[in-house]
Scaffold this active site. Structure first.
Site, PDB file in Angstrom:
ATOM      1  N   ASP A 201       4.299   1.312   1.093  1.00  0.00           N
ATOM      2  CA  ASP A 201       5.570   0.650   0.796  1.00  0.00           C
ATOM      3  C   ASP A 201       6.387   1.609  -0.058  1.00  0.00           C
ATOM      4  OD1 ASP A 201       7.600  -1.375   0.325  1.00  0.00           O
ATOM      5  OD2 ASP A 201       6.055  -2.887   0.646  1.00  0.00           O
ATOM      6  N   GLY A 228       6.631   5.439   0.413  1.00  0.00           N
ATOM      7  CA  GLY A 228       7.518   5.969   1.441  1.00  0.00           C
ATOM      8  C   GLY A 228       8.427   4.891   1.988  1.00  0.00           C
ATOM      9  N   ASP A 229       9.179   5.243   3.005  1.00  0.00           N
ATOM     10  CA  ASP A 229      10.172   4.361   3.608  1.00  0.00           C
ATOM     11  C   ASP A 229       9.843   4.200   5.086  1.00  0.00           C
ATOM     12  OD1 ASP A 229      12.399   3.118   4.715  1.00  0.00           O
ATOM     13  OD2 ASP A 229      13.857   4.374   3.659  1.00  0.00           O
ATOM     14  N   PHE A 230       9.517   2.970   5.512  1.00  0.00           N
ATOM     15  CA  PHE A 230       9.098   2.789   6.910  1.00  0.00           C
ATOM     16  C   PHE A 230      10.223   2.994   7.911  1.00  0.00           C
ATOM     17  CE2 PHE A 230       9.012  -1.967   5.597  1.00  0.00           C
ATOM     18  CZ  PHE A 230      10.351  -2.172   5.868  1.00  0.00           C
ATOM     19  N   HIS A 248      10.660  -9.721  10.924  1.00  0.00           N
ATOM     20  CA  HIS A 248      11.653 -10.811  10.950  1.00  0.00           C
ATOM     21  C   HIS A 248      12.774 -10.604   9.934  1.00  0.00           C
ATOM     22  CE1 HIS A 248      10.292 -13.783   7.563  1.00  0.00           C
ATOM     23  NE2 HIS A 248      10.079 -12.532   7.193  1.00  0.00           N
TER      24      HIS A 248
END
Length: 339
Positions: A201, A228-230, A248
């Site tokens: 995350d 990190g950044d998904f 969602h």
């Protein structure tokens, strides 16, 4: 003789619907005051509870009297108030739904719902209309409300999501993509002692993971954290990629980007597990219709989807749907493999 006058049952039902927010707010206040904690060891008077929680005794009595009608507390004939099984779900000292109840009555959440009509008329997100920025930017700028949101997601994940995901075989290694503080991953690792985990995350989210639910697994060397950044990348080489209640939150384009980044990190033998609440294909009642309105209100483009809609996203991301390994009345785990 007293005349008994009948009431229109439809009008009574409608009044119950439109005053439902009264109940939600009252439950939220009880959760915030930790009333259930103070009743855990026996019945107490409103005066005693007021002294314990820092409240105005006559007014707290009015709150408790109303909550007894919905079984959050029990009002006894001797004037004391006692705990109930339903109210125990608001305790802070055991896994519970307290965090979610607190959020539902918090001003930042409640105010966002006043923008629902704006969303319905324009298609624009209610949260940004009311607060002037998107949810995830807002909680970055308002850390106290961000903590309320985090606690709500921890409560929801622990009670409803983690048991469903833990029923799935995670293989030798699993990465929880956007896994927050690791509530779901902790339960997966506890249920599968031969599996190692990665919590992935934002760096500021995973920074304190070692003091939370994953403490045991991290201490034992069975879990590590990666910040990190998904939207940019996902850690590579794991057997299983897990997305719980993540997709969602996003519109189709951003959802496909997350899924594509997972696909690019996967080996040919890896699989993806996606846990979400699915909308029904037909008109039958579903709690997910109401969660869909929560997404409309709180997120920028988020929505609940049907199984077919998620499968379309899989295909667009280079993934092949392969089944449903586990489900509950609320949440379903969809499985996909690289094409």
């Amino acid at each position: 003789m007293t005349s008994e006058i009948a009431e229109d049952p439809l009008a009574v039902s409608l009044m119950g619907l439109v005053t439902g927010s009264w109940v939600a707010q009252a439950v939220s206040v009880a959760a915030h005051l930790k009333i259930a904690d103070h009743l855990a060891y026996g019945p107490r008077s409103a005066d005693d509870l007021a002294a314990a929680v820092g409240a105005h005794a006559p007014t707290l009595h009015r709150l408790l009297r109303a909550l007894s009608d919905v079984s959050i507390v029990q009002e006894r004939a001797d004037g004391l108030f006692a705990a109930t099984p339903l109210g125990d779900l608001l305790r802070s000292d055991v896994p519970s739904l307290r965090g979610y109840a607190v959020m539902m009555g918090s001003a930042f959440h409640r105010d966002a719902w006043t923008g629902l009509e704006h969303s319905v008329r324009t298609g624009e997100p209610a949260f940004a209309h009311v607060h002037g920025e998107e949810l995830f930017d807002y909680v970055r700028d308002h850390p106290a409300d961000g903590e309320v949101l985090n606690e709500a997601m921890i409560a929801l994940s622990g009670r409803f999501i983690a048991p469903v995901v833990a029923a799935c075989d995670p293989g030798r290694s699993i990465v929880d993509v956007g896994g927050g503080h690791g509530v779901v991953l902790a339960e997966v690792l506890a249920a599968h002692p031969g599996t190692e985990g990665v919590l992935y995350d934002l760096p500021e989210v995973v920074a304190d993971a070692g003091t939370g639910p994953l403490n045991t697994a991290i201490t034992a060397g069975r879990c590590r954290t990666i910040g990190g950044d998904f939207f940019e990348s996902v850690p590579s080489g794991c057997d299983t990629y897990l997305l719980c209640h993540i997709i969602h939150d996003w519109d189709d384009d951003r959802a496909v980007q997350i899924l594509t980044n997972c696909r690019e990190a996967m080996t040919p033998d890896s699989r993806l597990l996606l846990c979400e609440g699915l909308l029904n294909d037909g008109p039958s009642p579903s709690r997910m219709k109401w969660l869909d309105l929560e997404m409309l209100t709180m997120t920028c483009g988020g929505l609940q989807r049907t199984k077919a809609q998620y499968e379309t996203l899989f295909h667009q991301a280079g993934l092949r749907p392969t089944g449903i390994p586990a489900q509950s009345p609320t949440f379903t785990v969809l499985e996909a493999h690289p094409t």
